[in-house]
Design an enzyme around this catalytic site. Structure first.
Site, PDB file in Angstrom:
ATOM      1  N   GLU A  76     -27.793  24.679  26.264  1.00 51.53           N
ATOM      2  CA  GLU A  76     -28.617  23.611  26.826  1.00 51.53           C
ATOM      3  C   GLU A  76     -27.714  22.689  27.654  1.00 51.53           C
ATOM      4  O   GLU A  76     -28.073  21.558  27.951  1.00 51.53           O
ATOM      5  CB  GLU A  76     -29.358  22.855  25.731  1.00 51.53           C
ATOM      6  CG  GLU A  76     -28.486  22.329  24.627  1.00 51.53           C
ATOM      7  CD  GLU A  76     -29.294  21.742  23.477  1.00 51.53           C
ATOM      8  OE1 GLU A  76     -30.004  20.766  23.715  1.00 51.53           O
ATOM      9  OE2 GLU A  76     -29.186  22.272  22.350  1.00 51.53           O
TER      10      GLU A  76
ATOM     11  N   HIS B 221     -28.762  24.302  10.635  1.00 47.84           N
ATOM     12  CA  HIS B 221     -28.248  23.675  11.868  1.00 47.84           C
ATOM     13  C   HIS B 221     -27.509  22.394  11.473  1.00 47.84           C
ATOM     14  O   HIS B 221     -27.917  21.686  10.566  1.00 47.84           O
ATOM     15  CB  HIS B 221     -29.442  23.364  12.775  1.00 47.84           C
ATOM     16  CG  HIS B 221     -29.105  22.594  14.003  1.00 47.84           C
ATOM     17  ND1 HIS B 221     -28.046  22.911  14.816  1.00 47.84           N
ATOM     18  CD2 HIS B 221     -29.709  21.505  14.564  1.00 47.84           C
ATOM     19  CE1 HIS B 221     -28.003  22.060  15.828  1.00 47.84           C
ATOM     20  NE2 HIS B 221     -28.994  21.197  15.698  1.00 47.84           N
TER      21      HIS B 221
ATOM     22  N   CYS C 208     -31.170  23.633  20.479  1.00 47.77           N
ATOM     23  CA  CYS C 208     -30.149  24.181  19.570  1.00 47.77           C
ATOM     24  C   CYS C 208     -30.579  25.481  18.921  1.00 47.77           C
ATOM     25  O   CYS C 208     -29.807  26.110  18.194  1.00 47.77           O
ATOM     26  CB  CYS C 208     -29.808  23.172  18.481  1.00 47.77           C
ATOM     27  SG  CYS C 208     -29.255  21.621  19.149  1.00 47.77           S
TER      28      CYS C 208
ATOM     29  N   SER D 112     -36.032  12.715  14.908  1.00 46.51           N
ATOM     30  CA  SER D 112     -35.530  14.093  14.968  1.00 46.51           C
ATOM     31  C   SER D 112     -35.076  14.554  13.588  1.00 46.51           C
ATOM     32  O   SER D 112     -35.266  15.720  13.215  1.00 46.51           O
ATOM     33  CB  SER D 112     -34.400  14.238  15.993  1.00 46.51           C
ATOM     34  OG  SER D 112     -33.214  13.653  15.524  1.00 46.51           O
TER      35      SER D 112
HETATM   36  N1  CAA Z   1     -21.062   2.960   4.572  1.00 49.28           N
HETATM   37  C1  CAA Z   1     -21.696   4.125   4.244  1.00 49.28           C
HETATM   38  N2  CAA Z   1     -22.888   4.521   4.816  1.00 49.28           N
HETATM   39  C2  CAA Z   1     -23.413   3.713   5.766  1.00 49.28           C
HETATM   40  C3  CAA Z   1     -22.807   2.507   6.161  1.00 49.28           C
HETATM   41  C4  CAA Z   1     -21.565   2.124   5.517  1.00 49.28           C
HETATM   42  N3  CAA Z   1     -20.932   1.023   5.837  1.00 49.28           N
HETATM   43  N4  CAA Z   1     -23.568   1.929   7.112  1.00 49.28           N
HETATM   44  C5  CAA Z   1     -24.632   2.756   7.308  1.00 49.28           C
HETATM   45  N5  CAA Z   1     -24.536   3.830   6.501  1.00 49.28           N
HETATM   46  C6  CAA Z   1     -25.453   4.963   6.410  1.00 49.28           C
HETATM   47  C7  CAA Z   1     -26.923   4.570   6.446  1.00 49.28           C
HETATM   48  O1  CAA Z   1     -27.381   4.151   5.176  1.00 49.28           O
HETATM   49  C8  CAA Z   1     -27.538   5.889   6.899  1.00 49.28           C
HETATM   50  O2  CAA Z   1     -27.604   6.768   5.827  1.00 49.28           O
HETATM   51  P1  CAA Z   1     -28.967   7.576   5.528  1.00 49.28           P
HETATM   52  O3  CAA Z   1     -29.272   8.338   6.785  1.00 49.28           O
HETATM   53  O4  CAA Z   1     -28.628   8.453   4.398  1.00 49.28           O
HETATM   54  O5  CAA Z   1     -30.015   6.557   5.252  1.00 49.28           O
HETATM   55  C9  CAA Z   1     -26.493   6.454   7.873  1.00 49.28           C
HETATM   56  O6  CAA Z   1     -25.276   5.755   7.596  1.00 49.28           O
HETATM   57  C10 CAA Z   1     -26.835   6.255   9.337  1.00 49.28           C
HETATM   58  O7  CAA Z   1     -27.163   4.921   9.521  1.00 49.28           O
HETATM   59  P2  CAA Z   1     -28.311   4.509  10.550  1.00 49.28           P
HETATM   60  O8  CAA Z   1     -29.522   5.341  10.339  1.00 49.28           O
HETATM   61  O9  CAA Z   1     -28.453   3.036  10.497  1.00 49.28           O
HETATM   62  O10 CAA Z   1     -27.582   4.932  11.890  1.00 49.28           O
HETATM   63  P3  CAA Z   1     -28.077   4.837  13.374  1.00 49.28           P
HETATM   64  O11 CAA Z   1     -29.350   4.113  13.501  1.00 49.28           O
HETATM   65  O12 CAA Z   1     -26.905   4.336  14.126  1.00 49.28           O
HETATM   66  O13 CAA Z   1     -28.390   6.355  13.822  1.00 49.28           O
HETATM   67  C11 CAA Z   1     -28.477   8.707  14.004  1.00 49.28           C
HETATM   68  C12 CAA Z   1     -27.942   7.529  13.180  1.00 49.28           C
HETATM   69  C13 CAA Z   1     -30.007   8.648  14.075  1.00 49.28           C
HETATM   70  C14 CAA Z   1     -28.079  10.012  13.330  1.00 49.28           C
HETATM   71  C15 CAA Z   1     -27.868   8.639  15.419  1.00 49.28           C
HETATM   72  O14 CAA Z   1     -26.503   8.836  15.319  1.00 49.28           O
HETATM   73  C16 CAA Z   1     -28.442   9.644  16.372  1.00 49.28           C
HETATM   74  O15 CAA Z   1     -29.458   9.400  17.013  1.00 49.28           O
HETATM   75  N6  CAA Z   1     -27.770  10.835  16.523  1.00 49.28           N
HETATM   76  C17 CAA Z   1     -28.211  11.869  17.378  1.00 49.28           C
HETATM   77  C18 CAA Z   1     -29.458  12.498  16.830  1.00 49.28           C
HETATM   78  C19 CAA Z   1     -29.291  13.855  16.296  1.00 49.28           C
HETATM   79  O16 CAA Z   1     -28.248  14.450  16.267  1.00 49.28           O
HETATM   80  N7  CAA Z   1     -30.413  14.395  15.822  1.00 49.28           N
HETATM   81  C20 CAA Z   1     -30.383  15.679  15.282  1.00 49.28           C
HETATM   82  C21 CAA Z   1     -31.528  16.510  15.741  1.00 49.28           C
HETATM   83  S1  CAA Z   1     -31.460  16.797  17.426  1.00 49.28           S
HETATM   84  C22 CAA Z   1     -30.432  18.100  17.554  1.00 49.28           C
HETATM   85  O17 CAA Z   1     -30.066  18.746  16.615  1.00 49.28           O
HETATM   86  C23 CAA Z   1     -30.047  18.442  18.902  1.00 49.28           C
HETATM   87  C24 CAA Z   1     -30.799  19.621  19.401  1.00 49.28           C
HETATM   88  O18 CAA Z   1     -31.601  20.313  18.789  1.00 49.28           O
HETATM   89  C25 CAA Z   1     -30.580  19.915  20.767  1.00 49.28           C
END
Ligand code: CAA
Length: 385
Positions: free
Chosen positions: A79, A233, A111, A201
């Site tokens: 992709e 994945h 993916c 997602s």
């Molecule tokens: N210590 C330990 N843990 C902590 C922490 C700390 N100080 N602060 C936060 N955390 C934890 C949170 O509790 C949370 O844990 P849970 O998910 O278990 O609840 C985790 O860290 C993440 O925190 P947030 O949800 O607040 O983080 P965020 O809002 O910044 O976003 C994310 C996280 C949504 C994964 C973001 O990084 C993102 O959008 N990533 C890309 C999305 C992605 O990869 N999606 C996958 C499907 S798409 C794919 O696979 C691609 C494809 O098909 C082409």
């Protein structure tokens, strides 16, 4: 007829950043990245590498002069395509110096693409058992500097040979696919970076996983205790953990412990590299095979997910002697060079991208076998070292 994965190889870039450095630069508690997301390092792509060079590098690790003559089809799943018309497989075939009497195709389904290629390769081999198909999943995961997705970037490629009498994994008959038209992750034609509704997602991934596995159970009568491992994945390691937890619920018996331990082994390399998009599930398979004890005949479940969205649950049976058919990934990862966040940002912002003009990159730092040297007359320029 036994058909499946006969050889596997992985390749990534020569550079990485440490997630503690990234967290500090972004003013975030490092434990959010290390524990909350579950990533320790991230592959960084120099301007002289792209999906084509990474894919060719992975394939080159498993090709021999004899195998080059035996391959009948090259399927490149990506992709991170480099052209809206010409297939990445065409460039890859050229870089690998494969014979001209060969079929070449690029496949896109987020993916899930490499799994689509794998299933198609299995079909080709079932029709013509003498065929050997080279399947490559190659991608660069880009969300953008200082975005929530930045911590889940990564890059790399997995190459596999699909044939009869496979020496790694025999693919079993039943598989369940499930699809819906949704907007959880996408990349418009004008953008180099993905757009993502990250929390949505993750939820869709968990739902698709449960739906596919539930249907698989109905169709086969198999239960969780029949599996030695269920791999998924891996956009970031925490997402796979959440996916498996969705199947296991509150279970903490021996079966649940075995599946959690197996999943952990599959996450070792993702933690060091980041998201490979199409190759992620298969790097997870390599990681599981190289970081856990095994016995021939193990039943391995695999859940492939691609945004947009499509999921598929299928299974494979581990073959004796599998270990000799895969490159030593940890050894390759140990050779990489660490970059500062500033160096990473410079590389990130100096890709060829969507520019029209002629460009000649400084290639003196890139010791790779395959290099993107620039663009001339709207044509990408590659070099084989
Ligand atoms: N210590 C330990 N843990 C902590 C922490 C700390 N100080 N602060 C936060 N955390 C934890 C949170 O509790 C949370 O844990 P849970 O998910 O278990 O609840 C985790 O860290 C993440 O925190 P947030 O949800 O607040 O983080 P965020 O809002 O910044 O976003 C994310 C996280 C949504 C994964 C973001 O990084 C993102 O959008 N990533 C890309 C999305 C992605 O990869 N999606 C996958 C499907 S798409 C794919 O696979 C691609 C494809 O098909 C082409």
């Amino acid at each position: 007829m036994n058909i499946g994965i006969d050889q596997l190889a992985f390749s990534t870039t020569d550079y990485y950043i440490d997630m503690v450095d990234l967290a500090k630069a972004r003013n975030v508690d490092p434990n959010k990245y290390l524990i909350g997301i579950g990533q320790s390092k991230q592959a960084v792509v120099p301007p002289t590498q792209d999906a084509v060079t990474l894919g060719a590098s992975a394939a080159a690790k498993l090709l021999t002069p004899t195998l080059k003559k035996e391959i009948t089809t090259v399927l490149v799943a990506t992709e991170s395509g480099v052209d809206n018309s010409k297939a990445a497989a065409s460039y890859v075939k050229h870089l690998l110096d494969l014979p001209d009497f060969i079929r070449i195709v690029e496949i896109k389904q987020a993916c899930y693409g490499a799994t689509a290629a794998l299933i198609m390769a299995k079909g080709l081999v079932a029709l013509n058992p003498q065929e050997k198909v080279l399947v490559i999943g190659t991608d660069i995961a880009r969300y953008g500097i200082n975005t929530p997705g930045e911590v889940t970037q990564g890059a790399g490629a997995v190459a596999m040979i699909i044939s009869t009498n496979p020496r790694i994994l025999k693919l079993n008959q039943t598989s369940v696919s499930y699809s819906k038209d949704i907007m959880d992750f996408w990349r418009p034609l004008y953008s180099e970076n993905a757009m993502v509704d990250g929390h949505y997602s993750t939820q869709v991934f968990i739902d698709f996983f449960k739906n596919c596995f539930g249907r698989y159970q109905q169709q086969t009568g198999m239960q969780l205790n029949d599996f030695d491992a269920i791999l998924t994945h891996l956009p970031f390691t925490k997402m796979a953990t959440k996916g498996l937890n969705g199947l296991l619920g509150d279970r903490d018996d021996k079966v649940a412990q075995r599946l959690r331990t197996s999943l952990k082994a599959s996450q070792v390399y993702c933690r060091e590299v980041g998201n490979l998009y199409t190759g992620s599930l298969y790097l997870g398979l390599i990681s599981y095979l190289q970081n856990a004890p095994h016995h021939a005949g193990e039943l391995i479940g695999l859940f492939s997910y691609g945004s947009g969205a499509e999921g598929e649950f299928f299974t494979g049976t581990l073959q004796p002697g599998f270990a000799n058919q895969i490159n030593d990934v940890q050894n390759d990862l140990n050779q990489r060079q660490k970059l500062s966040i500033k160096q990473y940002e410079t590389m990130f912002n100096n890709q060829l991208g969507l520019q029209e003009k002629d460009i000649q990159f400084d290639t003196s730092h890139d010791k790779s076998h395959f290099i993107l040297t620039g663009q001339k007359n709207h044509q990408r320029q590659y070099q084989v070292n």
